[in-house]
Design a protein around this motif. Structure first.
Motif: not given
Length: 116
Positions: A75-97
């Motif tokens: 609700e805060e970010r006006r996106c879906s749960s899947l979008d929010e999870i994808n954002i977290l995944l993107d951030q962590k993958i970039l850190i891992l590489v």
């Protein structure tokens, strides 16, 4: 940089990344066991990449995501749960590489990070 890094990862023939979606109790225990932090966190990443082994597979590591905050931010970010999870995944993958700055925990030698 993000797009180039993600495209390079997609182009790899063999890559290992584990993603776990969990509840608060599970991530709280992981955070306590791995980081000695007696509190839940939104996301953890644990690198398994050991370049010295010269494996024929890129072992990125594990990403553990607490589902409840991802659904709360919808609700805060006006996106879906899947979008929010994808954002977290993107951030962590970039850190891992190594395409993003290491977190406080990684700088101190711990392979687990908890910054969002």
């Amino acid at each position: 940089m993000r797009n180039r890094t993600m495209k390079a990862l997609i182009a790899l023939e063999v890559l290992n990344l584990s993603v776990l979606l969990c509840n608060e109790e599970f991530i709280h225990k992981l955070n306590k066991d791995w980081r000695d932090e007696d509190t839940p966190t939104d996301v953890l990443s644990m690198s398994q990449n050991i370049p010295e082994l010269e494996l024929q597979i890129l072992m990125l590591g594990d990403i553990v995501i607490l589902v409840e905050p991802a659904t709360r931010h919808v609700e805060e970010r006006r996106c879906s749960s899947l979008d929010e999870i994808n954002i977290l995944l993107d951030q962590k993958i970039l850190i891992l590489v190594g395409a993003r700055q290491p977190t406080r925990c990684q700088k101190s030698g711990n392979s687990v990070s908890d910054e969002n």
